[in-house]
Design a protein around this motif. Structure first.
Motif, PDB file in Angstrom:
ATOM      1  N   ASP A  35      48.606  68.989  40.207  1.00 32.67           N
ATOM      2  CA  ASP A  35      48.329  68.723  38.798  1.00 32.67           C
ATOM      3  C   ASP A  35      47.052  69.230  38.578  1.00 32.67           C
ATOM      4  OD1 ASP A  35      49.048  67.353  36.300  1.00 32.67           O
ATOM      5  OD2 ASP A  35      47.091  66.316  36.664  1.00 32.67           O
ATOM      6  N   ILE A  36      46.920  69.618  37.238  1.00 33.91           N
ATOM      7  CA  ILE A  36      46.008  70.662  36.963  1.00 33.91           C
ATOM      8  C   ILE A  36      45.646  70.362  35.501  1.00 33.91           C
ATOM      9  CG2 ILE A  36      46.710  72.778  36.874  1.00 33.91           C
ATOM     10  CD1 ILE A  36      43.856  73.977  37.424  1.00 33.91           C
ATOM     11  N   GLU A  37      44.724  69.826  34.757  1.00 39.46           N
ATOM     12  CA  GLU A  37      44.547  69.717  33.187  1.00 39.46           C
ATOM     13  C   GLU A  37      42.994  69.966  33.084  1.00 39.46           C
ATOM     14  OE1 GLU A  37      44.715  65.564  32.176  1.00 39.46           O
ATOM     15  OE2 GLU A  37      44.016  64.809  34.046  1.00 39.46           O
ATOM     16  N   VAL A  38      42.666  70.174  31.433  1.00 41.56           N
ATOM     17  CA  VAL A  38      41.392  70.721  31.183  1.00 41.56           C
ATOM     18  C   VAL A  38      41.045  69.336  30.360  1.00 41.56           C
ATOM     19  CG1 VAL A  38      40.067  71.802  29.244  1.00 41.56           C
ATOM     20  CG2 VAL A  38      42.100  72.973  30.600  1.00 41.56           C
ATOM     21  N   THR A  46      35.732  71.747  31.664  1.00 40.67           N
ATOM     22  CA  THR A  46      36.008  71.263  33.132  1.00 40.67           C
ATOM     23  C   THR A  46      37.368  70.928  33.497  1.00 40.67           C
ATOM     24  OG1 THR A  46      33.941  69.829  32.725  1.00 40.67           O
ATOM     25  CG2 THR A  46      35.324  69.053  34.330  1.00 40.67           C
ATOM     26  N   LEU A  47      37.623  71.372  34.355  1.00 40.02           N
ATOM     27  CA  LEU A  47      39.216  71.143  35.149  1.00 40.02           C
ATOM     28  C   LEU A  47      39.282  69.933  35.969  1.00 40.02           C
ATOM     29  CD1 LEU A  47      40.295  74.780  35.552  1.00 40.02           C
ATOM     30  CD2 LEU A  47      40.443  73.613  33.527  1.00 40.02           C
ATOM     31  N   ARG A  48      40.247  69.336  35.897  1.00 40.02           N
ATOM     32  CA  ARG A  48      40.762  68.019  36.768  1.00 40.02           C
ATOM     33  C   ARG A  48      41.763  68.530  37.767  1.00 40.02           C
ATOM     34  NH1 ARG A  48      41.462  62.610  34.280  1.00 40.02           N
ATOM     35  NH2 ARG A  48      39.030  62.515  34.445  1.00 40.02           N
ATOM     36  N   MET A  49      41.834  68.996  39.010  1.00 42.22           N
ATOM     37  CA  MET A  49      42.938  69.176  39.839  1.00 42.22           C
ATOM     38  C   MET A  49      43.214  68.401  41.132  1.00 42.22           C
ATOM     39  SD  MET A  49      43.348  72.902  41.824  1.00 42.22           S
ATOM     40  CE  MET A  49      42.100  72.242  43.180  1.00 42.22           C
ATOM     41  N   THR A  50      44.514  68.018  41.036  1.00 40.12           N
ATOM     42  CA  THR A  50      44.842  67.262  42.292  1.00 40.12           C
ATOM     43  C   THR A  50      45.678  68.103  43.279  1.00 40.12           C
ATOM     44  OG1 THR A  50      45.009  65.097  41.081  1.00 40.12           O
ATOM     45  CG2 THR A  50      46.071  65.225  43.059  1.00 40.12           C
ATOM     46  N   TYR A  51      45.400  68.072  44.381  1.00 39.93           N
ATOM     47  CA  TYR A  51      45.950  68.980  45.427  1.00 39.93           C
ATOM     48  C   TYR A  51      46.280  68.480  46.792  1.00 39.93           C
ATOM     49  CZ  TYR A  51      41.347  69.371  47.670  1.00 39.93           C
ATOM     50  OH  TYR A  51      39.980  69.183  48.311  1.00 39.93           O
TER      51      TYR A  51
END
Length: 230
Positions: free
Chosen positions: A222-225, A152-157
């Motif tokens: 930002d993007i993280e696993v 699962t990736l969490r991305m802020t855009y």
């Protein structure tokens, strides 16, 4: 003199509860969980105090010759912690989250009770076993079960730049299947956007390169696993 010595022993037990539960809370805080170091310390201190009152305080107030079950107050700690644990568990999009954090709160309460009862070696042992489970056993089980086909990736855009569409197209072009799990509005000093969590399935060997390319897309902040218990 005996009373003073007993008081200093209680202080040592309380400080031990603060330190051990603080370590558990720090691990949760480092993983960006809703219940962090403050919650776990307060749970541990409260459990420790309830136990001390149950074992020492009430019998002292009742006096000699009165029968008192020392487990009556401390036993209610388990019930109270159940409500706190339920508060950090949520179910959304066919996914249960917060189970590990709820268990950590439960462990912190148990450690606090053990410290309040003067069982400091056992409290330290359980704390060490907690870190063994979350830092060693869980990754080992994941490796054994070969659960490496999805994450699962969490991305802020930022809005208005097509960042989400470009990200999904990039993932599809790299052979990954994506599914949006949740979306939350986000904003900064000079921008508005959202944070999305997406489940990604495919060849995890190429995921790092794909994430690097995603982070370079215009509008991605930002993007993280995520860890699996997030």
């Amino acid at each position: 003199m005996q009373l003073i010595g007993l008081q200093w022993m209680d202080v040592a037990d309380t400080l031990c509860a603060l330190m051990l539960c603080g370590l558990i809370g720090f691990e949760r805080e480092a993983r960006r969980k809703d219940a962090g170091i403050r919650t776990h310390i307060l749970v541990g201190l409260g459990s420790c105090l309830f136990t001390m009152v149950s074992i020492e305080g009430v019998p002292m107030l009742l006096g000699q010759g009165v029968t008192w079950d020392a487990s009556r107050i401390a036993a209610q700690v388990v019930t109270g912690i159940g409500f706190l644990g339920a508060g950090v568990i949520c179910f959304a999009n066919d996914t249960v989250r917060g189970l590990t954090t709820a268990c950590a709160i439960w462990i912190a309460a148990a450690v606090g009770v053990a410290c309040g009862a003067g069982m400091l070696p056992l409290a330290a042992l359980v704390t060490a076993m907690y870190f063994l489970v979350v830092l060693a056993v869980a990754p080992l089980v994941t490796w054994v079960l070969r659960r490496d086909r999805d994450c699962t990736l969490r991305m802020t855009y930022e809005d208005g730049k097509g960042a989400l569409r470009e990200t999904l197209l990039l993932a599809a072009g790299a052979g990954f299947e994506t599914q949006i799990v949740s979306t939350h509005d986000r904003s900064g000093d000079d921008w508005n956007g959202a944070t999305v969590e997406m489940r990604v399935s495919g060849d995890m060997a190429h995921l790092h390169d794909v994430i690097e390319r995603m982070s370079q897309i215009d509008g991605v902040r930002d993007i993280e696993v995520l860890e699996r218990d997030e």
